[in-house]
Design an enzyme around this catalytic site. Structure first.
Site, mmCIF file in Angstrom:
data_model
loop_
_atom_site.group_PDB
_atom_site.id
_atom_site.type_symbol
_atom_site.label_atom_id
_atom_site.label_comp_id
_atom_site.label_asym_id
_atom_site.label_seq_id
_atom_site.Cartn_x
_atom_site.Cartn_y
_atom_site.Cartn_z
ATOM 1 C CE LYS A 221 -3.957 0.210 2.328
ATOM 2 N NZ LYS A 221 -4.770 0.246 3.727
ATOM 3 C CD GLU A 227 8.812 -7.134 6.751
ATOM 4 O OE1 GLU A 227 8.782 -7.466 7.930
ATOM 5 O OE2 GLU A 227 8.290 -6.090 6.164
ATOM 6 N N GLY A 282 -5.408 -4.886 5.221
ATOM 7 C CA GLY A 282 -4.513 -5.924 4.788
ATOM 8 C C GLY A 282 -4.987 -7.288 4.606
ATOM 9 N NE ARG A 283 -6.952 -8.192 10.837
ATOM 10 C CZ ARG A 283 -6.589 -7.092 10.786
ATOM 11 N NH1 ARG A 283 -5.580 -6.620 10.428
ATOM 12 N NH2 ARG A 283 -7.175 -6.390 11.983
ATOM 13 C CD GLU A 368 -2.223 -8.493 11.160
ATOM 14 O OE1 GLU A 368 -1.099 -8.844 11.214
ATOM 15 O OE2 GLU A 368 -3.090 -8.244 10.158
ATOM 16 C CG HIS A 399 -2.007 -40.372 9.608
ATOM 17 N ND1 HIS A 399 -2.153 -41.821 9.756
ATOM 18 C CD2 HIS A 399 -3.058 -40.485 8.758
ATOM 19 C CE1 HIS A 399 -2.906 -42.428 8.808
ATOM 20 N NE2 HIS A 399 -3.499 -41.549 8.518
ATOM 21 C CE LYS A 519 4.938 -4.177 10.237
ATOM 22 N NZ LYS A 519 3.972 -3.419 9.422
#
Length: 556
Positions: A221, A227, A282-283, A368, A399, A519
């Protein structure tokens, strides 16, 4: 007020269930004490209509919630809790564009991104729908060119690979949908996803690609996310080692961003910058231009079907009475276990290889959003809020970790998800898959008594270890088939479930201040890693670790 309080890292959390000003909480606590020891076996035996009573179908999606530790009275009281929490009012505020994200003074309008009706959506007196539809049209035009081979790389070759560079919501959502809708992908176009700032991730992603036929989507954005931009610049340098001229960047890089100046400085043609807005979290952003990689993979028509499925669930959520509202029911069951039974986690168990990334996607969407210990007014809560969400593909999980769900000391509510019709022709495989899906929900509910174990076990030794208590709750979510439409419905249902729980817990589910401190500290530590003098500005542990890394770096 819960007899089985959930633990929390917040020392202010006590044993109260949910915000105490809601009068129904006392009734719920009393009711909990009455039924907490009841076994679901007995509930099924006493009510032959239990499956019909506690199941619901909404178009492509069927929910069976009968294997929960509930009665009709439970659901009536939980519905009253939803009413006292003003779920209907908050829902209307969200859909109408009110700035319910109060700490950031933003509207919450991921629903506008998939609004397939003709109604306007207003933010600050402006109808946002013309802008939303315009971006979808631009995405469709660009994706069409790439998919048809009209958009060529700098050397005249068609694009064969797309690399989506993002992190968090700019990565998890698109990657999950890309995997889920494999049967709908373009046969000659592969999409790769890079998120980790660990250099091995981007290097591995690019090592087998041809720069002449690779398109990069940089999704950020602000176009400043550390990152994402670190990986984007690595990709830019990798590309230029082959293409030689920066003028070629415009044919191989596009941006999903709002920062035009930074996009242009990177070398991307602003005509290939796809916009989204500050009211898109964002999510919750896969429905926006963040979903460009999805549209490139599955095409415009299937992308619209994905939006339509979400819109259809939005309309159900808006219109259905709370007692017959799928996201509300899912949310209330989660509150019931989290705040009264003291359950600390929620398992997501898709019996579908294509949905293998759904648990990870929902981890972010849920934790979040509702991983908060401060309410909307800034007060520390004294009750449990968001659950720990986790899971994996169901068959593999059987399993691996199902032992703990069946016979461990933790109560772990679980959502089992399966498609009734598969895309391949391997019917015998699918029947085995569905049989396991059904068997696990039954086993968790019924368990196996000592008498049943004695009668069924050939070897009569170690009988106690072979007894299953049962009474473990689960939801069964059945899709007719995993299609763009049904996937849209499923994801929207979980989004609204998270929203409802946040309202009941009096949280702002749409900010994420908890990620900011790390951050900020990382920006402070980064230059210290390469300095010559020993670092003394942090705590003893952090100082020691920084200095240890410095010494290793110098020795290397």
């Amino acid at each position: 007020m819960s007899a089985m309080p959930a633990t929390s890292s917040n020392t202010n959390v006590s044993s109260s269930a949910v915000p105490m000003h809601r009068s129904v909480c006392q009734q719920l606590q009393h009711h909990f004490q009455q039924i907490r020891a009841r076994h679901m076996r007995d509930m099924f035996a006493e009510d032959p209509q239990r499956f019909e009573r506690f199941s619901l179908q909404v178009d492509d999606l069927f929910l069976d919630y009968s294997k929960n530790r509930i009665t009709a009275e439970t659901m009536a009281l939980l519905t009253q809790l939803a009413e006292e929490s003003d779920i209907g009012g908050w829902r209307d505020r969200m859909f109408s564009g009110e700035k319910i994200n109060n700490t950031e003074n933003r509207a919450v309008l991921h629903t506008a991104l998939r609004n397939r009706g003709d109604q306007p959506v207003w933010v600050d007196g402006v109808d946002v729908m013309p802008g939303v539809l315009a971006v979808i049209d631009r995405m469709a035009a660009f994706a069409g060119q790439v998919r048809d081979g009209a958009w060529l790389g700098y050397s005249g070759k068609r694009i064969t690979d797309v690399v989506n560079i993002g992190i968090g919501g700019s990565d998890l959502g698109p990657q999950m949908v890309y995997q889920a809708l494999k049967p709908y992908r373009h046969p000659d176009l592969k999409v790769h996803f890079v998120s980790n700032v660990d250099g091995d991730h981007v290097a591995e992603a690019l090592e087998a690609l041809d720069p002449e036929t690779t398109l990069f989507i940089v999704s950020s954005k602000t176009f400043t996310t550390q990152e994402t931009m670190t990986n984007a610049h690595f990709a830019r340098n990798w590309f230029l080692q082959h293409a030689q001229s920066e003028c070629h960047i415009a044919r191989h890089f596009v941006a999903v961003s709002t920062n035009r100046d930074a996009v242009v400085a990177f070398g991307i043609d602003p005509a290939q910058m796809f916009e989204f807005w500050d009211w898109v979290g964002g999510r919750y952003s896969l429905w926006s231009a963040i979903g460009l990689s999805i549209m490139l993979a599955i095409g415009h028509a299937h992308f619209l079907a994905l939006l339509q499925g979400a819109y259809d669930m939005d309309e159900h959520f808006r219109q259905a009475p709370l007692a017959q509202n799928m996201p509300v029911i899912m949310a209330l069951l989660g509150v019931w276990y989290n705040n009264f039974f003291g359950a600390e986690s929620q398992a997501i168990l898709p019996y579908d290889h294509y949905l293998r990334s759904l648990p990870m996607y929902l981890e972010q969407a849920d934790m979040e959003s509702n991983g908060k210990s401060v309410d909307r007014e800034g007060h520390a809560v004294d009750y449990a809020t968001g659950a720990i969400v986790w899971g994996a593909s169901g068959i593999n999980g059987q399993h691996a970790f199902y032992q703990l769900i069946h016979q461990g000391t933790k109560l772990i509510p679980a959502d089992f998800i399966v498609s009734m019709q598969q895309h391949d022709s391997l019917q015998s495989h699918h029947d085995i898959l569905v049989a396991n899906f059904l068997a696990q929900t039954e086993a968790l509910m019924r368990g196996r008594t000592l008498a049943e174990t004695q009668s069924s076990a050939g070897d009569q030794s170690w009988l106690a270890q072979k007894v299953f208590a049962g009474n473990h709750p689960s939801n069964a979510l059945l899709l007719k088939q995993l299609t763009p439409h049904s996937l849209g419905m499923l994801l929207a249902a979980y989004e609204h479930k998270i929203f409802v729980q946040g309202i009941i817990w009096n949280l702002n589910s749409f900010d994420q201040w908890g990620v900011e401190l790390g951050k900020q500290l990382a920006k402070q530590i980064l230059p210290e890693l390469s300095q010559h003098d020993a670092v003394t500005t942090h705590d003893a542990s952090t100082n020691g670790l920084i200095n240890y890394y410095q010494r290793w770096r110098k020795e290397r």
